[in-house]
Scaffold this active site. Structure first.
Site, PDB file in Angstrom:
ATOM      1  N   HIS A   1      17.732  26.221  12.556  1.00 25.25           N
ATOM      2  CA  HIS A   1      18.672  26.196  13.800  1.00 25.25           C
ATOM      3  C   HIS A   1      19.591  27.302  13.053  1.00 25.25           C
ATOM      4  O   HIS A   1      19.581  27.501  12.017  1.00 25.25           O
ATOM      5  CB  HIS A   1      19.365  25.226  14.301  1.00 25.25           C
ATOM      6  CG  HIS A   1      18.425  24.513  15.262  1.00 25.25           C
ATOM      7  ND1 HIS A   1      17.772  25.131  16.292  1.00 25.25           N
ATOM      8  CD2 HIS A   1      18.378  23.122  15.503  1.00 25.25           C
ATOM      9  CE1 HIS A   1      17.136  24.127  16.966  1.00 25.25           C
ATOM     10  NE2 HIS A   1      17.376  23.152  16.482  1.00 25.25           N
ATOM     11  N   ALA A   2      20.410  27.922  13.851  1.00 20.76           N
ATOM     12  CA  ALA A   2      21.422  29.049  13.531  1.00 20.76           C
ATOM     13  C   ALA A   2      22.252  28.427  12.338  1.00 20.76           C
ATOM     14  O   ALA A   2      22.648  29.249  11.291  1.00 20.76           O
ATOM     15  CB  ALA A   2      22.298  29.415  14.685  1.00 20.76           C
ATOM     16  N   GLU A   3      22.773  27.194  12.524  1.00 20.06           N
ATOM     17  CA  GLU A   3      23.579  26.480  11.544  1.00 20.06           C
ATOM     18  C   GLU A   3      23.005  25.075  11.396  1.00 20.06           C
ATOM     19  O   GLU A   3      22.653  24.378  12.368  1.00 20.06           O
ATOM     20  CB  GLU A   3      24.997  26.516  11.847  1.00 20.06           C
ATOM     21  CG  GLU A   3      25.465  27.890  12.160  1.00 20.06           C
ATOM     22  CD  GLU A   3      25.664  28.714  11.091  1.00 20.06           C
ATOM     23  OE1 GLU A   3      25.691  28.080   9.780  1.00 20.06           O
ATOM     24  OE2 GLU A   3      26.069  30.038  10.956  1.00 20.06           O
ATOM     25  N   THR A   4      23.230  24.619  10.140  1.00 25.33           N
ATOM     26  CA  THR A   4      23.099  23.110  10.066  1.00 25.33           C
ATOM     27  C   THR A   4      24.499  22.869   9.165  1.00 25.33           C
ATOM     28  O   THR A   4      24.924  23.416   8.095  1.00 25.33           O
ATOM     29  CB  THR A   4      21.794  22.584   9.216  1.00 25.33           C
ATOM     30  OG1 THR A   4      20.760  22.955   9.783  1.00 25.33           O
ATOM     31  CG2 THR A   4      21.969  21.250   8.917  1.00 25.33           C
TER      32      THR A   4
END
Length: 270
Positions: free
Chosen positions: A43-46
């Site tokens: 995903h875009a961020e973890t």
């Protein structure tokens, strides 16, 4: 290790911006493991967080990774982490996160929303970088540098329709700024419940288009507050998943308010 996927800046599953959230029992493992997990989540961020001793300036340590790199600031993954802390009972009341961007505070609202207290991005007018108009495939009206925490180029476009219609050359756009490009315009019809619209493209950190970007709103809030003459605004990020961010400019700080919902919970086995 429990792993959760949380949709942030939305109250409906499968909209807003998804983030992976992992609450660790103790200190962060080595960076390569964190990066590999973020790449697997994709995903875009973890976000990775662990509890700190109770006598310091922060309650939890927090780091954010895209599939390609660690970043200095991320709003939606911070909102997602706070949501997990509250929904699991791991923390009550305001939570202070120790991050690369200093101590960031999340506060739960009585209506189920969460408000983030982030540093306001410094905006510096700049000349349009060479090739940005061709890469964006639209003519910007103005350009601003957003400072080191964000590292984006903020571009105002002619109108909301132009922002919705953007189909940029992402490879070419990568040469225009450190992290990416924020394209924005005034809302055509504020009666729809938002004051400005934006889209965010971050090819340099492995994110072609971010669904809803909290950190970008620390630059959008001061920009549109000055233009519209109000400190409290609502932004619509017009990605395919879409999401809204309520912003409140408070001097050197920007408050970002939204909701979040957990959509997946599982166990990391590797």
């Amino acid at each position: 290790m429990r792993i959760r996927i949380v949709d942030a800046f939305t109250a409906r599953p499968f909209t807003g911006n998804p983030a992976g959230v992992l609450l660790l029992d103790d200190a962060f493992p080595d960076d390569s493991r964190l990066q590999n997990i973020a790449l697997e989540v994709n995903h875009a961020e973890t976000a990775f967080a662990h509890r700190l001793p109770g006598d310091g300036e922060a309650d939890w340590a927090l780091r954010w990774f895209t599939p390609a790199t660690e970043v200095n600031m991320c709003g939606h993954a911070t909102l997602a982490t706070a949501h997990v802390l509250y929904s699991t009972g791991a923390h009550e009341g305001p939570v202070r996160f120790a991050t690369r961007s200093g101590v960031l505070i999340a506060t739960p609202g009585e209506d189920g929303s969460i408000t983030l207290d982030f540093p306001t991005a410094p905006l510096t007018p700049v000349e349009l970088p060479e090739g940005v108009t061709e890469a964006l495939r639209a003519e910007p009206l103005s350009a601003f540098d957003t400072g080191p925490n964000i590292g984006d180029l903020l571009l105002e476009l002619a109108d909301e329709k132009t922002v919705h219609a953007l189909r940029p050359d992402l490879k070419a756009l990568a040469a225009c700024s450190e992290r990416g490009v924020i394209a924005t315009a005034r809302a055509e019809n504020p009666d729809l419940g938002y004051d400005f619209v934006s889209r965010c493209f971050f090819p340099n950190v492995g994110i072609d288009e971010d669904p809803v970007t909290g950190s970008a709103h620390t630059a959008l809030a001061p920009y549109w507050s000055q233009r519209l003459g109000r400190t409290d605004l609502t932004g619509l990020q017009a990605s395919p998943r879409s999401g809204r961010v309520r912003t409140a400019l408070r001097g050197g700080r920007t408050l970002l308010t939204g909701r979040a919902v957990t959509v997946i919970e599982g166990e990391l086995l590797a």
